[in-house]
Enzyme design. Structure first.
Site, PDB file in Angstrom:
ATOM      1  CB  CYS A 135      27.745  34.553  -4.216  1.00 44.00           C
ATOM      2  SG  CYS A 135      27.036  35.074  -2.459  1.00 44.00           S
ATOM      3  CB  CYS A 138      26.338  32.233  -1.092  1.00 38.18           C
ATOM      4  SG  CYS A 138      25.595  33.768  -1.895  1.00 38.18           S
ATOM      5  CG  ASP A 139      28.144  29.215  -2.628  1.00 35.45           C
ATOM      6  OD1 ASP A 139      27.159  28.991  -1.828  1.00 35.45           O
ATOM      7  OD2 ASP A 139      27.988  29.414  -3.713  1.00 35.45           O
TER       8      ASP A 139
HETATM    9  C1  LIG Z   1      25.196  36.660  -2.238  1.00 39.12           C
HETATM   10  C2  LIG Z   1      24.652  38.146  -2.005  1.00 39.12           C
HETATM   11  C3  LIG Z   1      24.865  38.642  -1.065  1.00 39.12           C
HETATM   12  C4  LIG Z   1      24.597  40.222  -0.691  1.00 39.12           C
HETATM   13  N1  LIG Z   1      24.842  40.671   0.606  1.00 39.12           N
HETATM   14  C5  LIG Z   1      24.408  41.814   0.767  1.00 39.12           C
HETATM   15  C6  LIG Z   1      24.685  42.201   2.183  1.00 39.12           C
HETATM   16  O1  LIG Z   1      24.853  41.885   3.070  1.00 39.12           O
HETATM   17  N2  LIG Z   1      24.225  43.715   2.508  1.00 39.12           N
HETATM   18  C7  LIG Z   1      23.908  44.442   1.173  1.00 39.12           C
HETATM   19  O2  LIG Z   1      23.329  45.706   1.450  1.00 39.12           O
HETATM   20  N3  LIG Z   1      23.607  44.078  -0.100  1.00 39.12           N
HETATM   21  C8  LIG Z   1      23.947  42.654  -0.283  1.00 39.12           C
HETATM   22  N4  LIG Z   1      23.990  42.096  -1.614  1.00 39.12           N
HETATM   23  C9  LIG Z   1      23.512  42.835  -2.870  1.00 39.12           C
HETATM   24  C10 LIG Z   1      21.825  43.150  -2.634  1.00 39.12           C
HETATM   25  O3  LIG Z   1      21.419  41.819  -2.641  1.00 39.12           O
HETATM   26  C11 LIG Z   1      21.548  43.936  -3.786  1.00 39.12           C
HETATM   27  O4  LIG Z   1      22.203  45.123  -3.974  1.00 39.12           O
HETATM   28  C12 LIG Z   1      19.839  44.254  -3.769  1.00 39.12           C
HETATM   29  O5  LIG Z   1      19.270  42.964  -3.418  1.00 39.12           O
HETATM   30  C13 LIG Z   1      19.518  44.817  -5.116  1.00 39.12           C
HETATM   31  O6  LIG Z   1      18.061  44.983  -4.940  1.00 39.12           O
HETATM   32  P1  LIG Z   1      17.201  45.204  -6.085  1.00 39.12           P
HETATM   33  O7  LIG Z   1      15.695  45.333  -5.401  1.00 39.12           O
HETATM   34  O8  LIG Z   1      17.538  46.177  -6.956  1.00 39.12           O
HETATM   35  O9  LIG Z   1      17.254  43.868  -6.908  1.00 39.12           O
HETATM   36  P2  LIG Z   1      17.416  42.190  -6.559  1.00 39.12           P
HETATM   37  O10 LIG Z   1      17.519  42.183  -5.145  1.00 39.12           O
HETATM   38  O11 LIG Z   1      18.490  41.722  -7.859  1.00 39.12           O
HETATM   39  O12 LIG Z   1      15.943  41.907  -7.214  1.00 39.12           O
HETATM   40  C14 LIG Z   1      15.629  41.903  -8.578  1.00 39.12           C
HETATM   41  C15 LIG Z   1      14.156  41.270  -8.525  1.00 39.12           C
HETATM   42  O13 LIG Z   1      13.608  41.371  -9.972  1.00 39.12           O
HETATM   43  C16 LIG Z   1      12.972  40.207 -10.286  1.00 39.12           C
HETATM   44  N5  LIG Z   1      12.830  40.103 -11.735  1.00 39.12           N
HETATM   45  C17 LIG Z   1      14.019  39.895 -12.628  1.00 39.12           C
HETATM   46  N6  LIG Z   1      13.510  40.141 -13.981  1.00 39.12           N
HETATM   47  C18 LIG Z   1      12.097  40.216 -13.757  1.00 39.12           C
HETATM   48  C19 LIG Z   1      10.868  40.086 -14.758  1.00 39.12           C
HETATM   49  N7  LIG Z   1      11.076  39.806 -16.122  1.00 39.12           N
HETATM   50  N8  LIG Z   1       9.561  40.080 -14.066  1.00 39.12           N
HETATM   51  C20 LIG Z   1       9.553  40.317 -12.850  1.00 39.12           C
HETATM   52  N9  LIG Z   1      10.376  40.291 -12.005  1.00 39.12           N
HETATM   53  C21 LIG Z   1      11.646  40.160 -12.516  1.00 39.12           C
HETATM   54  C22 LIG Z   1      13.561  39.063  -9.492  1.00 39.12           C
HETATM   55  O14 LIG Z   1      12.621  37.977  -9.316  1.00 39.12           O
HETATM   56  C23 LIG Z   1      13.859  39.897  -8.372  1.00 39.12           C
HETATM   57  O15 LIG Z   1      12.855  39.790  -7.413  1.00 39.12           O
HETATM   58  C24 LIG Z   1      24.280  40.676  -1.695  1.00 39.12           C
HETATM   59  C25 LIG Z   1      23.923  39.912  -2.912  1.00 39.12           C
HETATM   60  C26 LIG Z   1      24.218  38.854  -3.078  1.00 39.12           C
HETATM   61  C27 LIG Z   1      24.124  38.273  -4.299  1.00 39.12           C
END
Ligand SMILES: Cc1cc2nc3c(=O)[nH]c(=O)nc-3n(C[C@H](O)[C@H](O)[C@H](O)COP(=O)(O)OP(=O)(O)OC[C@H]3O[C@@H](n4cnc5c(N)ncnc54)[C@H](O)[C@@H]3O)c2cc1C
Length: 309
Positions: A135, A138-139
């Protein structure tokens, strides 16, 4: 069984999960969420989010996720910071197991996201989170005026490399082929940047390090096995993501990579089981698109539940 049958169980607590939680709580469905091993999801790993509408000066990722949780909890979302270990969607109500305990619900919304893929090269484990990262956002700032490499040939690799030029003195993109998946515009932007060098036909064989951290990598030419050493104090792996669907044990239909497929709106191949966010999204992978899909899944679940009665 832990308690009575819930209307909705939400698995995962990223933007998709919390938005699904907010909508289903406001619809008086008394949702239960299992937040998982990374409560708050991927945005807990980033400092600044500048592209989520409503924050004109940007917002810290963790701060935004705490606010999303508070907003959903205010309307009655019940959150357990625990992992779902397995599920049984073969009959209704649907069942999920958490720390050995069984929970039941008429509908389930899966929001478990996708995680970055690592190379698995020799010496990688010891340098993860030290010199080797997945990432740049982040880093990247830790490598001010240092030489870094980016591994990958897609848009993410080009984007990470271009972003890293803000900090690093030199960025070398390593790719195992001379064909790049990156879009033309992203590739050309990286190629034209004076701080970026693109090295095709190279793959990381192993990482080198000393007591201060990463010092470089041994690269191999896949065509003839020829080796060379490159110096770098930081490395960013940008070779893709893997959806977190293993715990579903194939009970909902996925594509070849494991991304969940929608059958009708946000419903999966199983009646009453919905999916939202990065766990289905091979294209956008943004907080706003995940949140939008979380909203859709909650509305779809609510309407589906209504049709059942
Ligand atoms: C470093 C970084 C920076 C980013 N910056 C941006 C940005 O500036 N703007 C932007 O729009 N997007 C950004 N993104 C992308 C964004 O974070 C993702 O698109 C978004 O978080 C996806 O959301 P989600 O809810 O689908 O899943 P996620 O955010 O990936 O959440 C997944 C969840 O599932 C849970 N989980 C997994 N397995 C299990 C299980 N077996 N039981 C229960 N829970 C479980 C985890 O604990 C987590 O809470 C960034 C991503 C990263 C890694």
């Amino acid at each position: 069984m832990a308690e009575g049958v819930r209307n909705v169980i939400i698995i995962g607590s990223g933007p998709a999960g919390y938005t699904a939680g907010l909508y289903s709580a406001r619809a008086l469905l008394e949702p239960l969420m299992f937040a998982g091993y990374m409560s708050g999801g991927q945005l807990m790993l980033t400092s600044d989010v500048e592209n989520f509408p409503g924050y004109p000066t940007g917002v810290g990722g963790p701060e935004m996720m705490v606010q999303m949780r508070e907003q959903a909890e205010r309307f009655g979302l019940e959150v357990h910071d625990k992992n779902v270990e397995r599920v049984d969607f073969s009959s209704r109500p649907h069942k999920v197991w958490v720390e050995g305990e069984e929970f039941q619900a008429d509908s389930v919304i899966i929001c478990t996201g996708a995680e970055a893929i690592w190379l698995g090269a020799e010496g990688e484990e010891a340098q993860k989170g030290r010199g080797i990262s997945t990432c740049a956002t982040c880093d990247g700032a830790f490598f001010r005026d240092e030489e870094v490499i980016v591994v990958g040939g897609g848009d993410s690799a080009m984007e990470e490399a271009t972003f890293l030029t803000r900090f690093a003195s030199k960025v070398t993109i390593i790719h195992r082929r001379d064909v790049f998946r990156a879009s033309k515009v992203m590739y050309e932007r990286a190629e034209a940047h004076p701080k970026i060098e693109i090295r095709p036909f190279r793959q990381v064989k192993s990482w080198t390090s000393d007591e201060n951290g990463l010092t470089g990598a041994i690269l191999e030419d896949p065509r003839d096995g020829g080796k060379e050493e490159i110096s770098c104090t930081g490395a960013f792996i940008a070779i893709g993501h893997k959806p977190i669907t293993q715990y579903l044990e194939g009970q909902v239909e996925t594509d070849d990579e494991g991304y969940i497929l929608h059958k009708a709106d946000t419903m999966t191949s199983v009646e009453g089981v919905f999916a939202a966010g990065d766990v289905v999204d091979t294209r956008y992978r943004q907080a706003i698109t995940a949140a939008g899909m979380g909203c859709q899944a909650a509305i779809d679940a609510e309407r589906w539940l209504e049709d059942q009665h």
